[in-house]
Design a protein around this motif. Sequence first.
Motif, short mmCIF file in Angstrom:
data_model
loop_
_atom_site.label_atom_id
_atom_site.label_comp_id
_atom_site.label_asym_id
_atom_site.label_seq_id
_atom_site.Cartn_x
_atom_site.Cartn_y
_atom_site.Cartn_z
N ASP A 31 63.92 50.75 19.11
CA ASP A 31 64.26 52.13 18.77
C ASP A 31 64.47 52.99 20.01
O ASP A 31 65.08 54.06 19.94
CB ASP A 31 63.21 52.75 17.85
N TRP A 32 64.00 52.54 21.16
CA TRP A 32 64.17 53.28 22.42
C TRP A 32 65.27 52.66 23.28
O TRP A 32 65.57 53.16 24.35
CB TRP A 32 62.89 53.28 23.23
N SER A 33 65.82 51.53 22.84
CA SER A 33 66.83 50.79 23.62
C SER A 33 66.30 50.44 25.02
O SER A 33 66.97 50.64 26.03
CB SER A 33 68.13 51.57 23.74
N ILE A 34 65.08 49.91 25.04
CA ILE A 34 64.43 49.55 26.30
C ILE A 34 64.03 48.08 26.25
O ILE A 34 63.38 47.64 25.31
CB ILE A 34 63.17 50.42 26.54
N ASP A 35 64.45 47.35 27.26
CA ASP A 35 64.04 45.96 27.42
C ASP A 35 62.99 45.92 28.52
O ASP A 35 63.27 46.23 29.68
CB ASP A 35 65.23 45.08 27.82
N GLU A 36 61.78 45.58 28.15
CA GLU A 36 60.66 45.55 29.10
C GLU A 36 59.65 44.54 28.59
O GLU A 36 59.13 44.68 27.48
CB GLU A 36 60.03 46.94 29.20
N VAL A 37 59.37 43.53 29.38
CA VAL A 37 58.41 42.50 28.97
C VAL A 37 57.00 42.99 29.28
O VAL A 37 56.72 43.47 30.37
CB VAL A 37 58.70 41.17 29.70
N MET A 38 56.13 42.88 28.27
CA MET A 38 54.74 43.27 28.45
C MET A 38 53.87 42.57 27.41
O MET A 38 54.39 42.02 26.43
CB MET A 38 54.57 44.79 28.36
N THR A 39 52.59 42.62 27.62
CA THR A 39 51.66 42.04 26.67
C THR A 39 51.44 43.02 25.51
O THR A 39 51.77 44.21 25.63
CB THR A 39 50.30 41.76 27.33
N LEU A 40 50.86 42.52 24.46
CA LEU A 40 50.53 43.38 23.33
C LEU A 40 49.51 44.43 23.77
O LEU A 40 49.61 45.60 23.37
CB LEU A 40 49.96 42.54 22.18
N GLN A 41 48.57 44.06 24.60
CA GLN A 41 47.56 44.99 25.11
C GLN A 41 48.21 46.13 25.88
O GLN A 41 47.84 47.29 25.73
CB GLN A 41 46.56 44.24 25.97
N GLU A 42 49.21 45.83 26.71
CA GLU A 42 49.91 46.87 27.46
C GLU A 42 50.68 47.80 26.54
O GLU A 42 50.67 49.02 26.72
CB GLU A 42 50.86 46.24 28.49
N ALA A 43 51.33 47.23 25.54
CA ALA A 43 52.09 48.06 24.58
C ALA A 43 51.15 49.02 23.85
O ALA A 43 51.49 50.19 23.65
CB ALA A 43 52.83 47.17 23.59
N TYR A 44 49.98 48.55 23.48
CA TYR A 44 49.02 49.44 22.81
C TYR A 44 48.40 50.46 23.77
O TYR A 44 48.00 51.53 23.34
CB TYR A 44 47.96 48.63 22.05
N ALA A 45 48.36 50.14 25.05
CA ALA A 45 47.93 51.14 26.03
C ALA A 45 48.97 52.26 26.12
O ALA A 45 48.61 53.44 26.24
CB ALA A 45 47.72 50.50 27.40
N LEU A 46 50.24 51.92 26.02
CA LEU A 46 51.30 52.94 25.98
C LEU A 46 51.17 53.79 24.72
O LEU A 46 51.32 55.01 24.76
CB LEU A 46 52.68 52.29 26.03
N LYS A 47 50.86 53.15 23.60
CA LYS A 47 50.64 53.88 22.35
C LYS A 47 49.49 54.86 22.52
O LYS A 47 49.57 56.02 22.09
CB LYS A 47 50.35 52.91 21.21
N ALA A 48 48.41 54.43 23.17
CA ALA A 48 47.26 55.31 23.40
C ALA A 48 47.65 56.50 24.26
O ALA A 48 47.20 57.62 24.02
CB ALA A 48 46.12 54.53 24.05
N CYS A 49 48.52 56.29 25.26
CA CYS A 49 49.01 57.40 26.08
C CYS A 49 49.79 58.39 25.23
O CYS A 49 49.60 59.60 25.34
CB CYS A 49 49.92 56.89 27.19
N ILE A 50 50.66 57.87 24.40
CA ILE A 50 51.49 58.73 23.55
C ILE A 50 50.62 59.57 22.62
O ILE A 50 50.80 60.78 22.49
CB ILE A 50 52.51 57.89 22.74
N LEU A 51 49.65 58.92 22.00
CA LEU A 51 48.79 59.64 21.05
C LEU A 51 47.78 60.54 21.75
O LEU A 51 47.53 61.66 21.30
CB LEU A 51 48.06 58.64 20.15
#
Length: 157
Positions: free
Chosen positions: A50-70
Amino acid sequence: MIAAIRIRDKTSSSALCELDLMRFTEEQVRERMAERGIRDDAFFICGFTDWSIDEVMTLQEAYALKACILGLYDGDDYVVKELLKRHKPFGEIISSCYQFCSKDEVETVQKLLSGLEPDELINCFYKFSSWPRLVASYMNAGYLLQTNKGFYINQLR
């Protein structure tokens, strides 16, 4: 925050699914993967569709980004999205907290320099020699983020 999830085997990877990380917790995702017989080390995020971003990361890193957003941005994903599009390192993204300053460059620089004493201000302009270099130095140092919406100042620097 629709994550594209891939699974890897010994020599290749294949698409598994797209998943809205805002709707599910990390534990729910890990449980579902375990139910399907997929080990934790066999799946990863390869971007956000949905952001048109290709970036390899772990699930833990993705949820850390979610925590930043929230937590830091009250659910507004704009700054995190901008930083990912600029290929900023993961550590820099989660250790930053940008706050909107202004659409106007002059007003932004006034806020950046507002705490300086007259001698410091003169030294600053002497050091950078020009307005564009001054602004660029703040952006390169991570203090300032220029976006289509305007300028954001990093509150944690």
